[in-house]
Design a protein around this motif. Sequence first.
Motif, mmCIF file in Angstrom:
data_model
loop_
_atom_site.group_PDB
_atom_site.id
_atom_site.type_symbol
_atom_site.label_atom_id
_atom_site.label_comp_id
_atom_site.label_asym_id
_atom_site.label_seq_id
_atom_site.Cartn_x
_atom_site.Cartn_y
_atom_site.Cartn_z
ATOM 1 N N ALA A 109 0.922 -1.368 -0.049
ATOM 2 C CA ALA A 109 -0.097 0.207 0.118
ATOM 3 C C ALA A 109 0.720 1.297 -0.030
ATOM 4 C CB ALA A 109 -0.941 0.091 1.231
ATOM 5 N N THR A 110 1.798 1.276 0.826
ATOM 6 C CA THR A 110 2.835 2.312 0.925
ATOM 7 C C THR A 110 3.556 2.543 -0.641
ATOM 8 O OG1 THR A 110 3.329 2.027 3.018
ATOM 9 C CG2 THR A 110 4.974 3.422 2.031
ATOM 10 N N ASP A 111 4.163 1.494 -1.083
ATOM 11 C CA ASP A 111 4.544 1.418 -2.520
ATOM 12 C C ASP A 111 3.720 2.145 -3.557
ATOM 13 O OD1 ASP A 111 6.844 0.381 -1.524
ATOM 14 O OD2 ASP A 111 6.379 -1.553 -2.193
ATOM 15 N N GLU A 112 2.246 1.919 -3.278
ATOM 16 C CA GLU A 112 1.372 2.161 -4.422
ATOM 17 C C GLU A 112 1.030 3.606 -4.272
ATOM 18 O OE1 GLU A 112 -2.186 -0.197 -3.941
ATOM 19 O OE2 GLU A 112 -1.589 -1.882 -4.831
ATOM 20 N N ALA A 113 0.936 3.925 -2.838
ATOM 21 C CA ALA A 113 0.833 5.667 -2.567
ATOM 22 C C ALA A 113 2.007 6.277 -3.215
ATOM 23 C CB ALA A 113 0.780 5.791 -1.083
ATOM 24 N N THR A 114 3.064 5.871 -2.886
ATOM 25 C CA THR A 114 4.363 6.608 -3.325
ATOM 26 C C THR A 114 4.315 6.647 -4.949
ATOM 27 O OG1 THR A 114 5.795 5.717 -1.621
ATOM 28 C CG2 THR A 114 6.815 6.553 -3.235
ATOM 29 N N GLU A 115 3.867 5.634 -5.541
ATOM 30 C CA GLU A 115 3.909 5.537 -7.130
ATOM 31 C C GLU A 115 2.750 6.478 -7.519
ATOM 32 O OE1 GLU A 115 3.219 2.334 -10.883
ATOM 33 O OE2 GLU A 115 3.268 1.723 -8.536
ATOM 34 N N SER A 116 1.691 6.442 -6.739
ATOM 35 C CA SER A 116 0.568 7.555 -7.220
ATOM 36 C C SER A 116 1.047 8.842 -6.919
ATOM 37 C CB SER A 116 -0.587 7.319 -6.347
ATOM 38 O OG SER A 116 -1.737 8.389 -6.631
ATOM 39 N N ALA A 117 2.008 9.160 -5.961
ATOM 40 C CA ALA A 117 2.301 10.413 -5.514
ATOM 41 C C ALA A 117 3.204 10.830 -6.711
ATOM 42 C CB ALA A 117 2.936 10.561 -4.228
ATOM 43 N N ALA A 118 4.246 9.888 -7.140
ATOM 44 C CA ALA A 118 5.120 10.323 -8.157
ATOM 45 C C ALA A 118 4.169 10.484 -9.570
ATOM 46 C CB ALA A 118 5.916 9.140 -8.467
ATOM 47 N N VAL A 119 3.264 9.913 -9.963
ATOM 48 C CA VAL A 119 2.524 9.953 -11.159
ATOM 49 C C VAL A 119 1.671 11.432 -11.107
ATOM 50 C CG1 VAL A 119 0.684 9.151 -12.619
ATOM 51 C CG2 VAL A 119 2.222 7.626 -11.431
ATOM 52 N N ASP A 120 1.202 12.063 -9.846
ATOM 53 C CA ASP A 120 0.518 13.252 -10.054
ATOM 54 C C ASP A 120 1.114 14.417 -10.469
ATOM 55 O OD1 ASP A 120 -1.294 12.482 -6.793
ATOM 56 O OD2 ASP A 120 -1.844 11.882 -9.054
ATOM 57 N N PRO A 121 2.427 14.498 -10.264
ATOM 58 C CA PRO A 121 2.931 15.822 -10.815
ATOM 59 C C PRO A 121 2.878 15.814 -12.503
ATOM 60 C CG PRO A 121 4.251 15.208 -9.316
ATOM 61 C CD PRO A 121 3.299 14.019 -9.292
ATOM 62 N N GLN A 122 3.071 14.593 -12.857
ATOM 63 C CA GLN A 122 3.171 14.536 -14.375
ATOM 64 C C GLN A 122 1.909 14.722 -15.075
ATOM 65 O OE1 GLN A 122 4.737 10.547 -15.659
ATOM 66 N NE2 GLN A 122 4.655 10.969 -17.777
ATOM 67 N N ALA A 123 0.796 14.181 -14.237
ATOM 68 C CA ALA A 123 -0.739 14.371 -14.777
ATOM 69 C C ALA A 123 -0.819 15.924 -14.696
ATOM 70 C CB ALA A 123 -1.526 13.377 -13.894
ATOM 71 N N GLN A 161 1.254 18.256 -15.109
ATOM 72 C CA GLN A 161 1.821 18.980 -16.169
ATOM 73 C C GLN A 161 1.177 18.544 -17.600
ATOM 74 O OE1 GLN A 161 6.023 17.509 -16.608
ATOM 75 N NE2 GLN A 161 6.498 19.127 -17.843
ATOM 76 N N ILE A 162 0.680 17.528 -17.648
ATOM 77 C CA ILE A 162 -0.050 17.165 -18.870
ATOM 78 C C ILE A 162 -1.252 17.986 -18.983
ATOM 79 C CG2 ILE A 162 -1.571 15.430 -20.056
ATOM 80 C CD1 ILE A 162 0.607 13.587 -18.968
ATOM 81 N N LYS A 163 -1.908 18.284 -17.788
ATOM 82 C CA LYS A 163 -3.158 18.923 -17.764
ATOM 83 C C LYS A 163 -2.718 20.644 -18.026
ATOM 84 C CE LYS A 163 -7.026 20.318 -14.694
ATOM 85 N NZ LYS A 163 -7.676 20.191 -13.557
ATOM 86 N N THR A 164 -1.703 21.121 -17.389
ATOM 87 C CA THR A 164 -1.405 22.289 -17.676
ATOM 88 C C THR A 164 -0.947 22.468 -19.350
ATOM 89 O OG1 THR A 164 -0.669 22.577 -15.718
ATOM 90 C CG2 THR A 164 0.296 24.165 -17.374
ATOM 91 N N LEU A 165 -0.194 21.744 -19.876
ATOM 92 C CA LEU A 165 0.118 21.789 -21.400
ATOM 93 C C LEU A 165 -1.201 21.777 -22.114
ATOM 94 C CD1 LEU A 165 3.215 19.505 -21.240
ATOM 95 C CD2 LEU A 165 3.012 22.049 -21.635
ATOM 96 N N GLN A 166 -2.008 20.858 -21.932
ATOM 97 C CA GLN A 166 -3.477 20.646 -22.423
ATOM 98 C C GLN A 166 -4.041 21.961 -22.551
ATOM 99 O OE1 GLN A 166 -4.252 17.851 -24.717
ATOM 100 N NE2 GLN A 166 -5.867 19.388 -25.412
ATOM 101 N N ALA A 167 -4.185 22.424 -21.557
ATOM 102 C CA ALA A 167 -4.951 23.949 -21.384
ATOM 103 C C ALA A 167 -4.075 24.957 -22.229
ATOM 104 C CB ALA A 167 -4.884 24.440 -19.949
ATOM 105 N N LYS A 168 -2.979 25.124 -22.559
ATOM 106 C CA LYS A 168 -2.269 26.048 -23.159
ATOM 107 C C LYS A 168 -2.309 25.706 -24.647
ATOM 108 C CE LYS A 168 1.699 26.975 -20.295
ATOM 109 N NZ LYS A 168 3.249 26.913 -19.871
ATOM 110 N N VAL A 169 -2.408 24.361 -25.119
ATOM 111 C CA VAL A 169 -2.668 23.807 -26.316
ATOM 112 C C VAL A 169 -4.100 24.338 -26.659
ATOM 113 C CG1 VAL A 169 -3.176 22.105 -27.898
ATOM 114 C CG2 VAL A 169 -1.085 22.029 -26.449
ATOM 115 N N ASP A 170 -5.026 24.208 -25.950
ATOM 116 C CA ASP A 170 -6.475 24.538 -26.144
ATOM 117 C C ASP A 170 -6.607 26.106 -26.357
ATOM 118 O OD1 ASP A 170 -7.334 21.969 -25.702
ATOM 119 O OD2 ASP A 170 -8.089 22.089 -23.842
ATOM 120 N N ALA A 171 -5.879 26.862 -25.257
ATOM 121 C CA ALA A 171 -5.636 28.265 -25.618
ATOM 122 C C ALA A 171 -5.203 28.651 -26.845
ATOM 123 C CB ALA A 171 -5.060 29.029 -24.346
ATOM 124 N N THR A 172 -4.168 28.172 -27.317
ATOM 125 C CA THR A 172 -3.465 28.342 -28.468
ATOM 126 C C THR A 172 -4.366 28.084 -29.726
ATOM 127 O OG1 THR A 172 -1.202 27.900 -27.566
ATOM 128 C CG2 THR A 172 -1.460 28.091 -30.025
#
Length: 212
Positions: free
Chosen positions: A49-63, A65-76
């Motif tokens: 469970a700790t490993d999964e939580a750590t992995e999830s925490a590691a994925v969140d920043p990437q997600a 970042q993807i969301k931010t880039l998508q917003a920029k693409v939509d605005a452009t």
Amino acid sequence: MAKKQQPNTDDELAQKTEFPSEKDLATSTAAPESATSTTSAAADSATSATDEATESAAVDPQAEQIKTLQAKVDATEDKYLRAEAEIQNMNTRFKKEREQLLKYEGQDLVKDILPVIDNLERALAVEVNDKNGEQLKKGVQMVYDHLERTLKAHQVIEIAAADQAFDPTIHQAVQTVAVEGDQKPDTIVQVLQKGYKLKDRVIRPAMVVVAQ
């Protein structure tokens, strides 16, 4: 009084003292091992469970970042679509303006020629009694006729005014008079200066007298 008899032999002591059997020893030995297995499984589950939580925490920043880039693409993309629509509107306006310029090409020249026509008409309205005057008037008439044909060829048309109902879009009333006889109100009774159109555009309204 009789004394209580005490056991005297080892066999008798052995019978009264109970020792654990091999089955009991095996059960008692297995119990701690089972408890140890349960504890180990719980520890492994907690670690997973700790490993999964750590992995999830590691994925969140990437997600994120993807969301931010998508917003920029939509605005452009939105800016691009707006710019494209504006360019199309500009092209449409330019096309219409160009068509208008071509349609009414020569409008300024016509405006400058109209006073010349007015002067020729005034010259033709003068009465002459001698031969020289008649020859001169004939020459003026030829110039006037030629100029009038040229204007008509370029769709410069005289506005109908005499005895017509007054229309403020093509007529300019400079004087009013009382209705006489069978005249109808708002009828033009006199034309002081002719009006002209270039195709469907009024170049100069007719200056008229209106009966009211």
